[in-house]
Design an enzyme around this catalytic site. Structure first.
Site, PDB file in Angstrom:
ATOM      1  N   GLU A  61       4.738  23.700  26.687  1.00  0.00           N
ATOM      2  CA  GLU A  61       5.688  24.253  25.707  1.00  0.00           C
ATOM      3  C   GLU A  61       5.214  23.981  24.278  1.00  0.00           C
ATOM      4  O   GLU A  61       5.387  24.820  23.392  1.00  0.00           O
ATOM      5  CB  GLU A  61       7.087  23.668  25.923  1.00  0.00           C
ATOM      6  CG  GLU A  61       7.692  23.918  27.306  1.00  0.00           C
ATOM      7  CD  GLU A  61       7.674  25.360  27.749  1.00  0.00           C
ATOM      8  OE1 GLU A  61       7.823  26.251  26.900  1.00  0.00           O
ATOM      9  OE2 GLU A  61       7.476  25.607  28.963  1.00  0.00           O
ATOM     10  N   GLU A  97       1.416  33.053  28.419  1.00  0.00           N
ATOM     11  CA  GLU A  97       1.596  32.005  29.434  1.00  0.00           C
ATOM     12  C   GLU A  97       0.273  31.376  29.858  1.00  0.00           C
ATOM     13  O   GLU A  97       0.179  30.166  30.035  1.00  0.00           O
ATOM     14  CB  GLU A  97       2.340  32.558  30.641  1.00  0.00           C
ATOM     15  CG  GLU A  97       3.803  32.865  30.350  1.00  0.00           C
ATOM     16  CD  GLU A  97       4.503  31.725  29.630  1.00  0.00           C
ATOM     17  OE1 GLU A  97       4.191  30.551  29.900  1.00  0.00           O
ATOM     18  OE2 GLU A  97       5.358  31.994  28.773  1.00  0.00           O
TER      19      GLU A  97
HETATM   20 ZN   LIG Z   1       5.127  29.174  28.815  1.00  0.00          ZN
END
Ligand SMILES: [Zn+2]
Length: 503
Positions: free
Chosen positions: A290, A312
């Site tokens: 994160e 991602e």
């Molecule tokens: Zn992520």
């Protein structure tokens, strides 16, 4: 409800320049709904028509430049703004919104342990419309200025630092961020606060979990600080926001969400009983993942949802790598190889396989249709391969150019590849075509052939078409008292298709 198409988003981004949202939320009005008043300041570049999105329980009033619009004109989640003239505009929207029980929008939860209530937002993709009126697409970034009226004993957390007076919490205006990254978490939180490098850091959870958070606070903060410092060694751009809060929230659908300055995690990560070290590593990995998004995702944001895999995969690669470098969890890539990567291999050998980078995502509804082990694990593996192939120095140089060029703005996969290509002599565009636009796995088979005088030759056969840079380790067997172990003597790097290397 209409979903936003890519074409509509492009047309609206060409028309509008959104400056600032001033948002007032009132969370004191009951269990089912809350009040939401929004002032959007924006400019139209030319005369044109567009729309703003909202999913209210009740739309009380709308004015554009002081002139009332008919709330009855709301069509599904869209309110048309016809006949906009070129120039500056002010849109005011007053609405009553529903709390969510499904984790989308403003989720509301009452703790069965002590009866305390908590609310928090999850606005990813297109759920901001459940909380306030917005031009809801990632490339219309704006400054967000929030004030939140909350019950007396609550704490209100937002992307920026908050100050409270008479039950109203005012947040410092954000830098330019995307609508889906706005965050609020309010309730009688238990908080652990500290400072690092002059920035406020906070950990938060519901009160009934306080002893468990306190027991792990040192570990959580140590990992947070170590990753934060390591990212500052890798990235030229300093941490882009004014604080770093990590809130462990109840009934969270995902693992975590990278809201700038206010990361939300599922509160199962506040462990309530003894757990394995692998579980602690997983939690540390999510913290590192994160935090990588603060730069890649939040500072520089995808222009459209077709690049969500890159968002991602980058955080996944960077999270594993940074955890390995900066914390006691030094074997994270082994864990990745055993668990995550096999998820990618599996998905890539099914009839439903698809390229890492999809050709086109036509609307918000299809953004996550193909989101699987290929998007996360194969994508992260491909990025790791890219780092091996380019060398970390050139990779980071390209990444830092990417951040500098697109800071507080948006970028595409093509921008990412161009910025990496500028840092190396290698053909990154051809690499991207071979790795990101194709499906299926390559198979590498090593062969060791004995030579003269105790030497041997290593050959690696490649079934597949992609360029690979692989490492081969040469080990001595150390027959110690404890049964012996393998000791690394040398690591050789091989570029495929050139396949020979001799020790
Ligand atoms: Zn992520």
């Amino acid at each position: 409800m209409s979903v936003l198409t890519r074409d509509e988003a492009q047309t609206r981004a060409e028309l509008l320049d959104v400056h600032r949202y001033t948002i007032e939320l009132d969370l004191t009005g009951g269990d089912d709904t809350f009040d939401s008043r929004t002032l959007i300041r924006f400019a139209a570049r030319v005369d044109g028509n567009t729309f703003v999105e909202l999913k209210p329980a009740e739309l009380r009033s709308v004015t554009l430049d002081g002139h009332p619009l008919d709330p009855e004109a709301l069509d599904g989640n869209r309110l048309a703004l016809p006949h906009l003239t070129a120039g500056e505009h002010e849109l005011r929207v007053d609405a009553r919104m529903r709390y969510s029980r499904t984790g989308e929008g403003m989720h509301r939860f009452t703790d069965p342990t002590d009866g305390e209530t908590y609310v928090y937002t999850q606005l990813f993709l297109d759920d901001v419309q459940r909380v306030f009126a917005a031009f809801d697409q990632p490339d219309l970034k704006a400054v967000f200025e929030l004030s939140v009226q909350a019950p007396q004993d609550w704490t209100v957390l937002t992307n920026g630092i908050t100050e409270q007076a008479d039950g109203v919490w005012k947040a410092a205006p954000t830098p330019l961020i995307s609508t889906y990254l706005v965050a609020v978490a309010a309730g009688p939180w238990h908080s652990v606060r500290t400072e690092h490098r002059g920035l406020p850091f906070g950990l938060h959870c519901r009160r009934s979990l306080a002893p468990y958070l306190d027991a792990d606070a040192d570990e959580l903060l140590d990992i947070t600080r170590a990753c934060f410092d390591r990212y500052h060694e890798k990235f030229d751009e300093p941490y882009p926001f004014d604080s770093y809060d990590q809130a462990f929230v109840p009934e969270f659908n995902a693992g975590a969400m990278e809201n700038p300055g206010l990361v939300t995690f599922r509160d199962e990560f506040v462990y309530r009983s003894a757990v394995t070290d692998t579980e602690r590593q997983t939690r540390a990995m999510v913290i590192a993942h994160e935090m990588a998004h603060m730069w890649f995702g939040d500072l520089v944001t995808l222009k459209w949802w077709d690049d969500i895999w890159l968002n991602e995969s980058f955080a996944e690669y960077m999270g594993y790598q940074t955890l390995t470098e900066a914390t006691r969890f030094t074997d994270t890539w082994t864990d990745f190889g055993v668990t995550r990567k096999s998820w990618g291999y599996d998905a890539d050998q099914r009839p439903s396989t698809h390229p890492v980078a999809p050709e086109a995502v036509d609307d918000t509804a299809s953004a996550l249709l193909n989101f699987d082990g290929i998007s996360y694990a194969k994508g992260a593996s491909a990025l790791r391969q890219l780092v091996a192939w380019l060398g970390e120095k050139d990779f980071l140089a390209g990444i830092n150019t990417h951040f500098a060029r697109h800071r507080f703005a948006n970028a595409t996969l093509a921008d990412f590849i161009d910025n990496l290509a500028g840092a190396t002599d290698r053909d990154v565009h051809a690499w991207a075509d071979a790795w990101l636009r194709t499906t299926g796995v390559d198979t590498l088979t090593p062969r060791i052939t004995p030579g003269e005088h105790g030497t041997c030759a290593l050959t690696v056969d490649r079934a597949g078409s992609r360029p690979h840079r692989v490492a081969a380790g040469l080990y001595d067997r150390d027959l110690g008292d404890d049964g012996g172990q393998l000791v690394l003597r040398e690591r050789l790097h091989l570029d495929l298709p050139r396949t020979d290397a001799h020790p």
